[in-house]
Motif scaffolding. Structure first.
Motif, PDB file in Angstrom:
ATOM      1  N   SER A  88      -8.890   7.544   4.216  1.00  0.00           N
ATOM      2  CA  SER A  88      -7.449   7.414   4.001  1.00  0.00           C
ATOM      3  C   SER A  88      -7.083   6.076   3.338  1.00  0.00           C
ATOM      4  O   SER A  88      -6.243   6.034   2.421  1.00  0.00           O
ATOM      5  N   LEU A  89      -7.724   4.984   3.760  1.00  0.00           N
ATOM      6  CA  LEU A  89      -7.455   3.685   3.111  1.00  0.00           C
ATOM      7  C   LEU A  89      -7.951   3.694   1.665  1.00  0.00           C
ATOM      8  O   LEU A  89      -7.268   3.199   0.756  1.00  0.00           O
ATOM      9  N   ALA A  90      -9.141   4.246   1.466  1.00  0.00           N
ATOM     10  CA  ALA A  90      -9.694   4.292   0.106  1.00  0.00           C
ATOM     11  C   ALA A  90      -8.801   5.131  -0.805  1.00  0.00           C
ATOM     12  O   ALA A  90      -8.540   4.766  -1.959  1.00  0.00           O
ATOM     13  N   GLN A  91      -8.314   6.230  -0.260  1.00  0.00           N
ATOM     14  CA  GLN A  91      -7.407   7.094  -1.030  1.00  0.00           C
ATOM     15  C   GLN A  91      -6.119   6.346  -1.379  1.00  0.00           C
ATOM     16  O   GLN A  91      -5.650   6.390  -2.522  1.00  0.00           O
ATOM     17  N   THR A  92      -5.561   5.649  -0.397  1.00  0.00           N
ATOM     18  CA  THR A  92      -4.324   4.898  -0.634  1.00  0.00           C
ATOM     19  C   THR A  92      -4.530   3.881  -1.749  1.00  0.00           C
ATOM     20  O   THR A  92      -3.757   3.817  -2.715  1.00  0.00           O
ATOM     21  N   TYR A  93      -5.592   3.084  -1.636  1.00  0.00           N
ATOM     22  CA  TYR A  93      -5.821   2.049  -2.644  1.00  0.00           C
ATOM     23  C   TYR A  93      -6.042   2.666  -4.028  1.00  0.00           C
ATOM     24  O   TYR A  93      -5.390   2.269  -5.008  1.00  0.00           O
ATOM     25  N   ALA A 140      -2.461  -5.889   5.131  1.00  0.00           N
ATOM     26  CA  ALA A 140      -3.145  -4.687   4.638  1.00  0.00           C
ATOM     27  C   ALA A 140      -2.391  -4.066   3.457  1.00  0.00           C
ATOM     28  O   ALA A 140      -3.010  -3.665   2.462  1.00  0.00           O
ATOM     29  N   SER A 141      -1.075  -3.992   3.553  1.00  0.00           N
ATOM     30  CA  SER A 141      -0.324  -3.318   2.487  1.00  0.00           C
ATOM     31  C   SER A 141      -0.385  -4.103   1.167  1.00  0.00           C
ATOM     32  O   SER A 141      -0.286  -3.515   0.083  1.00  0.00           O
ATOM     33  N   TYR A 142      -0.573  -5.423   1.264  1.00  0.00           N
ATOM     34  CA  TYR A 142      -0.725  -6.258   0.056  1.00  0.00           C
ATOM     35  C   TYR A 142      -2.055  -5.918  -0.631  1.00  0.00           C
ATOM     36  O   TYR A 142      -2.132  -5.802  -1.854  1.00  0.00           O
ATOM     37  N   ALA A 143      -3.109  -5.714   0.174  1.00  0.00           N
ATOM     38  CA  ALA A 143      -4.409  -5.335  -0.383  1.00  0.00           C
ATOM     39  C   ALA A 143      -4.415  -3.885  -0.866  1.00  0.00           C
ATOM     40  O   ALA A 143      -5.008  -3.565  -1.900  1.00  0.00           O
ATOM     41  N   LEU A 144      -3.725  -3.008  -0.129  1.00  0.00           N
ATOM     42  CA  LEU A 144      -3.750  -1.566  -0.444  1.00  0.00           C
ATOM     43  C   LEU A 144      -2.760  -1.190  -1.545  1.00  0.00           C
ATOM     44  O   LEU A 144      -2.680  -0.037  -1.944  1.00  0.00           O
ATOM     45  N   MET A 145      -1.987  -2.131  -2.019  1.00  0.00           N
ATOM     46  CA  MET A 145      -1.008  -1.907  -3.090  1.00  0.00           C
ATOM     47  C   MET A 145       0.133  -0.998  -2.672  1.00  0.00           C
ATOM     48  O   MET A 145       0.697  -0.304  -3.500  1.00  0.00           O
TER      49      MET A 145
HETATM   50  C1  LIG Z   1       0.058   1.799   3.309  1.00  0.00           C
HETATM   51  O1  LIG Z   1      -0.998   2.731   3.430  1.00  0.00           O
HETATM   52  C2  LIG Z   1      -1.647   2.733   4.688  1.00  0.00           C
HETATM   53  C3  LIG Z   1      -2.858   3.645   4.594  1.00  0.00           C
HETATM   54  O2  LIG Z   1      -2.552   4.887   4.070  1.00  0.00           O
HETATM   55  C4  LIG Z   1      -0.663   3.167   5.756  1.00  0.00           C
HETATM   56  O3  LIG Z   1      -1.286   3.169   7.032  1.00  0.00           O
HETATM   57  C5  LIG Z   1       0.514   2.199   5.744  1.00  0.00           C
HETATM   58  O4  LIG Z   1       1.493   2.660   6.662  1.00  0.00           O
HETATM   59  C6  LIG Z   1       1.118   2.094   4.352  1.00  0.00           C
HETATM   60  N1  LIG Z   1       2.090   1.008   4.354  1.00  0.00           N
HETATM   61  C7  LIG Z   1       3.292   1.115   3.780  1.00  0.00           C
HETATM   62  C8  LIG Z   1       4.149  -0.089   3.822  1.00  0.00           C
HETATM   63  O5  LIG Z   1       3.685   2.170   3.268  1.00  0.00           O
END
Ligand SMILES: *[C@@H]1O[C@H](CO)[C@@H](O)[C@H](O)[C@H]1NC(C)=O
Length: 336
Positions: A275-280, A212-217
């Motif tokens: 929250s995921l959309a915001q992160t990405y 997930a973190s690879y996709a979410l940057m």
């Molecule tokens: C990346 O973001 C997601 C969603 O906000 C979060 O759940 C996750 O802990 C984050 N991962 C890292 C490695 O910071």
């Protein structure tokens, strides 16, 4: 000395102003219209300006939108698309191409048109063979009016036959000839290739193999090693796979503009939350000036998809890519 510090402060103010406004930043937003409940174009353009976004991509030459941009008093940089259905006519009829410029570009002299995109994701597809001639006719029409505007096309990521590892990036065999010719045109003119790239779709279709973190940057560690290059995020890997595909048609030097990227906030369970959309999207915006492992010095101009949730798109994730609800409230907060 007394004069130097205030001068430096002023210089800093000027520099930071130019980074956060109009033509400084490498980030823009897609303003789509496939909805029946959106605010007026003037309100939408105000909203974009209030977020300090200086670049806008629109999908068609909508005169209500163009008037709103023109009348805003803000010098936005605009990527304007042609309708896909118009591409065969733009390719076959030089007068139609000239008329397109006269109708959709010339009257809007207060807009800084950055690029015209001949269609959206028609490569791959059965209109692909018309794209080069349409680009040529529009370019000739623009030149005849001494207009200095880029002409390109927006390709979908499914144009690649291979994208992993990024160095294996290669266009699908059926499109290699077309992409060779188009890339030649773009590089002769110094125009970029526009690309739609969505790590979300790759991740959502293969979550057991893509972290997930690879996709979410937001991975802090290298996830993919490709020769000497190290990848912490899928976005860079996708862009570099297209650079690799371009090298294989002798056009490795082309610039890539990411015309669309984003993450839906709803429509597919745990993979689509605000929250995921915001992160990405926040990471995408932060990353735009960083370049990629293959081309670290080359910032990748990027357009977030999209300004609003659009209720007349296909139900599900497609309706939920917006940064804003139709009432202009935020779906989640992003700093630009
Ligand atoms: C990346 O973001 C997601 C969603 O906000 C979060 O759940 C996750 O802990 C984050 N991962 C890292 C490695 O910071």
């Amino acid at each position: 000395m007394g004069l130097v510090l205030p001068f430096l402060n002023l210089l800093f103010l000027l520099i930071s102003h130019s980074i956060s406004h109009a033509d400084g930043g490498a980030v823009g937003v897609n303003y789509g219209l496939i909805a029946n409940n959106l605010p007026s174009p003037a309100e939408a353009i105000n909203l974009i300006n209030s977020k300090n976004i200086g670049r806008i991509r629109i999908f068609s030459p909508d005169h209500n939108v163009l008037n709103a941009i023109q009348n805003s008093g803000i010098l936005f940089q605009v990527i304007i698309g042609t309708f896909n259905d118009d591409v065969p006519k733009l390719a076959s009829d030089t007068n139609f191409a000239k008329n397109w410029v006269e109708t959709n570009i010339i009257p809007y002299n207060a807009i800084k048109f950055h690029c015209i995109s001949v269609g959206n994701e028609i490569i791959p597809g059965n209109l692909a063979s018309s794209v080069l001639a349409a680009m040529g006719n529009l370019n000739a029409a623009l030149k005849s009016y001494n207009l200095n505007i880029q002409v390109s096309t927006t390709v979908g990521f499914d144009l690649l036959a291979s994208s992993f590892p990024p160095s294996s990036g290669d266009f699908k065999g059926d499109y290699k000839g077309i992409m060779q010719e188009i890339s030649g045109f773009l590089s002769n003119n110094g125009f970029p290739l526009l690309l739609n790239a969505y790590p979300y779709f790759a991740y959502a279709s293969n979550p057991s193999n893509i972290p997930a973190s690879y996709a979410l940057m937001n991975s802090t560690e290298t996830v993919v090693r490709d020769g000497s290059l190290e990848y912490k995020n899928l976005f860079d890997a996708m862009v570099d796979s297209v650079y690799s595909a371009l090298e294989k048609v002798s056009a490795g030097g082309l610039d890539i503009v990411v015309a669309e990227s984003g993450w839906p906030s709803n429509g597919n369970g745990e993979f689509t939350t605000p929250s995921l959309a915001q992160t990405y999207n926040q990471n995408l915006v932060r990353h735009a000036n960083s370049g990629t492992p293959k081309n670290p010095g080359k910032s990748v101009e990027t357009y977030v998809f999209a300004l609003f949730n659009e209720n007349q798109k296909t139900p599900g994730v497609e309706q939920n890519f917006g940064l804003f609800n139709p009432d202009m409230s935020e779906v989640y907060h992003i700093d630009f």
